[in-house]
Write a protein that holds these residues in place. Structure first.
Motif: not given
Length: 121
Positions: A48-52, A94-97
């Motif tokens: 899962a790639k979660v954009y924060l 986790f990635f920056v949105d």
């Protein structure tokens, strides 16, 4: 294109991660509000790639690195919440949105173009 199954599972992950960050987010990033904007799940539901999105932080890259450092702990807490709904608890990344920054940049470009057209007329 994501299947309905992927979208449904991503929604479950997004909800549960939001509650985890709401209750325990201060342990990872003090004085920072973390919002889960989007979750993308692989076809096998294992990744899962979660954009924060972050509020009240100066360095988003550092914040994401700090969250990624706690990814296994967050995954464990997620697993405790969704263990009856999923066979495999996905690996979280986790990635920056940066959608808001992109929209602001595009608005500035469009405003500049509109201003230049007015000056030509």
């Amino acid at each position: 294109m994501e299947s309905k199954r992927q979208q449904k599972f991503a929604g479950v992950i997004q909800e549960e991660l939001a509650s985890i960050f709401q209750r325990e987010g201060a342990a990872y990033l003090p004085n920072t509000l973390v919002t889960i904007t989007k979750v993308r799940v692989s076809p096998d539901l294992a990744v899962a790639k979660v954009y924060l999105s972050f509020l009240n932080t100066t360095n988003t890259a550092l914040s994401v690195n700090q969250i990624n450092a706690h990814a296994n702990e967050i995954r464990y807490k997620l697993g405790a919440k969704i263990r009856h709904q999923a066979r495999v608890i996905p690996t979280l990344t986790f990635f920056v949105d940066d959608t808001n920054e992109y929209v602001q940049r595009m608005d500035q470009i469009f405003d500049k173009i509109a201003k230049e057209r007015k000056e030509e007329e």
